[in-house]
Design an enzyme around this catalytic site. Structure first.
Site, mmCIF file in Angstrom:
data_model
loop_
_atom_site.group_PDB
_atom_site.id
_atom_site.type_symbol
_atom_site.label_atom_id
_atom_site.label_comp_id
_atom_site.label_asym_id
_atom_site.label_seq_id
_atom_site.Cartn_x
_atom_site.Cartn_y
_atom_site.Cartn_z
ATOM 1 N N GLY A 1 66.341 32.459 35.501
ATOM 2 C CA GLY A 1 65.250 33.362 35.135
ATOM 3 C C GLY A 1 65.687 34.818 35.114
ATOM 4 O O GLY A 1 64.981 35.684 34.588
ATOM 5 N N LYS B 1 73.527 38.554 37.638
ATOM 6 C CA LYS B 1 72.209 38.245 38.209
ATOM 7 C C LYS B 1 71.393 39.531 38.241
ATOM 8 O O LYS B 1 71.869 40.550 38.756
ATOM 9 C CB LYS B 1 72.373 37.680 39.623
ATOM 10 N N GLY C 1 62.866 39.385 35.542
ATOM 11 C CA GLY C 1 64.268 39.210 35.169
ATOM 12 C C GLY C 1 65.222 40.148 35.904
ATOM 13 O O GLY C 1 66.432 40.128 35.655
ATOM 14 N N ASP D 1 67.146 23.583 43.765
ATOM 15 C CA ASP D 1 67.704 24.428 42.701
ATOM 16 C C ASP D 1 68.695 25.457 43.262
ATOM 17 O O ASP D 1 69.377 26.132 42.508
ATOM 18 C CB ASP D 1 66.584 25.140 41.924
ATOM 19 N N ASP E 1 73.190 31.214 45.880
ATOM 20 C CA ASP E 1 71.889 31.886 45.805
ATOM 21 C C ASP E 1 71.471 32.500 47.138
ATOM 22 O O ASP E 1 70.627 31.959 47.863
ATOM 23 C CB ASP E 1 70.797 30.926 45.300
#
Ligand code: AMP
Ligand code: MG
Length: 501
Positions: free
Chosen positions: A102, A125, A138, A264, A274
């Site tokens: 995203g 990112k 975003g 995820d 992440d």
């Protein structure tokens, strides 16, 4: 062809970086080709020489306009076919459906000269909206980008498998979180960013051909040794499960808490991925929840092994159509417990300075952890100082004793610990050397990160650099940085880290 040594010595200029795009060879449904959204007036916040070295980049490129343009997303590296990948996942135990990159853009992959035959994918990112942004903007804020940068590099230096961070590029452009904050783009590197949720995506869509394409892609690129296996998908699940179990054991031993162990965020390579509201254990409490948003403590320290195993089950379910038999899935998943337990045992043993496993070790370790919980003893500080215990009692014991409320209980434990040490033939000096290689002196405490972030938000990036240098050598004494190894100040306990990033 150049040898890895020659390539490593070369230190490339940015224009010499050769980008290839394996992920982009997957069918169109796996991603959306998309360039990053430009970042206004970008500037360098920090970069990691050690991470740059992995792709052969010379550190002098960091300050070059072309570097800042490429890793802010304002220009496209030659050869790169940028894209955002789709994946799905379980969030907090609930099926969340389609998620995807995203706010991340995969640039492609670069040669990794230190690992022959390896490439490292480069991913931005915080580089703008994608078709998978849902309600998000975003973007990533400077605060969370610095946290991801520092922790990726700190984990690597601790020897814990992780994605790496090349740099953070900042901008004065703001994004709205609890308050408006300045934004940044962090460049991450990993051999692959495929997640458990990438497989779940095709399973829940009932698309077996795509599931198989993804599994074959992952095997060919990341697990080539499994290509000849008689049951490759079973072997893949077993190997991912084994790596995940070993990873979570390393987290526990380091006191690392991921904070958002959704499927995820689980890497198919078994690396830490992440970084969000993570934390390192300070005042020891197995029930500690590092993510302020996780009100039920699903992802607390003590839950991590169970959750990691649960996530492997979610992956197992997604791979069932390829594996065929549920029993074979269970068989592959049965790797988790023994891998975790044996790994955890050897990590604890090393932290305590034991060479072999003797009867009573587990109880001795458990008793100490219970004492630490009762007194909320600082986890890294205690273990680093434990190596100073001598076979005969000395003044130095006071440093440890003072950490406990019930000193006589600790004294009793210490005397048993000494008796245990005496059963193995290792002298004080050698034991200290061995323990100091596994118990870091320097860890990324939240308050240290916070000080660096506060300064960076005022455009002073010096503390980020200092912290990076310290954390790249966490086991070294570094007497000039003694204050970074001290117990945290009182205000540190009030820091709250949430999912907001
Ligand atoms: P996380 O909990 O950070 O792993 O994010 C879960 C999902 O939300 C992923 O698909 C992210 O790409 C997406 N996401 C998180 N923050 C943002 C944002 N600010 N803009 C767009 N997507 C986001
Ligand atoms: Mg994520």
């Amino acid at each position: 062809m150049n040898s890895p040594e020659t390539l490593l010595a070369q230190r490339l200029q940015l224009a010499e970086l050769r980008i290839t795009n394996r992920f982009a060879t997957l069918p169109a449904d796996f991603y959306t080709p998309l360039a990053a959204t430009p970042l206004p007036s970008p500037y360098l916040v920090c970069a990691s020489d050690q991470a740059a070295r992995l792709v052969g980049l010379a550190p002098e490129v960091f300050s070059q306009p072309a570097f800042i343009a490429a890793f802010s997303g304002n220009s496209t590296l030659p050869g790169s076919r940028p894209l955002a990948a789709v994946y799905s996942g379980h969030q907090f135990g609930v099926w969340a459906g389609q998620l995807g990159d995203g706010r991340a853009i995969l640039l492609g992959e670069a040669m990794a000269p230190a690992e022959p035959m390896w490439t490292l994918e480069l991913q931005l990112k915080g580089s703008g909206k994608t078709p998978y942004s849902r309600m998000g903007d975003g973007r990533a804020v400077l605060r969370s980008s610095i946290r991801e940068f520092l922790c990726s590099e700190a984990m690597a230096a601790l020897g814990i498998p992780t994605s790496r961070a090349l740099c953070v590029i900042g901008s004065d452009m703001r994004a709205m979180r609890e308050l408006p904050e300045t934004t940044a783009v962090v460049t991450r590197m990993a051999q692959s960013f495929v997640r458990f949720g990438s497989f779940e995506h095709w399973f829940y869509k009932d698309r077996k051909p795509e599931l198989q394409i993804l599994a074959d892609y992952v095997i060919a690129n990341s697990f080539p040794e499994l290509q000849g296996a008689t049951r490759p998908y079973h072997a893949l699940l077993a190997e991912v499960t084994r790596r995940t179990a070993m990873l979570v054991a390393q987290w526990q031993a380091a006191g690392f808490m991921h904070g958002v162990l959704n499927t995820d965020n689980m890497s198919i390579l078994g690396i830490t991925l992440d970084y969000g509201p993570y934390g390192f254990m300070e005042a020891y409490d197995p029930a500690h929840i590092c993510n302020h948003t996780d009100s039920h403590g699903r992802y607390s320290y003590r839950m991590q092994p169970r959750i990691a195993e649960w996530n492997c089950y979610a992956l197992g379910q997604a791979l069932l159509p390829l594996i065929g038999e549920a029993n074979d899935v269970y068989d592959a998943l049965s790797v988790f417990k023994p891998a975790f337990e044996s790994s955890m045992q050897s990590l604890w043993r090393a932290k305590f300075g034991f060479i072999g496993t003797l009867e009573g070790d587990a109880t001795l370790i458990e008793r100490l952890l219970a004492l630490m919980t009762a007194s909320r003893v600082d986890f890294p500080y205690f273990f680093r100082h434990l190596s100073s215990v001598k076979m005969s009692a000395t003044q130095q014991d006071e440093t440890l004793r003072d950490l406990f409320i019930d000193r006589s209980a600790f004294d009793a434990w210490l005397s048993e610990y000494r008796q245990r040490l005496a059963l193995e033939n290792i002298d004080d000096t050698r034991r200290k050397q061995a323990m100091d290689k596994v118990n870091p002196k320097y860890v990324l405490r939240n308050y240290l990160a916070q000080i660096a972030i506060d300064k960076a938000q005022n455009k002073d990036f010096s503390e980020v650099k200092t912290l990076l240098e310290i954390l790249h050598r966490p086991f070294d004494e570094q007497p000039e940085h003694e204050q970074y190894a001290a117990l945290p100040p009182d205000w540190a306990a009030a820091i709250e880290v949430s999912c907001s990033s």
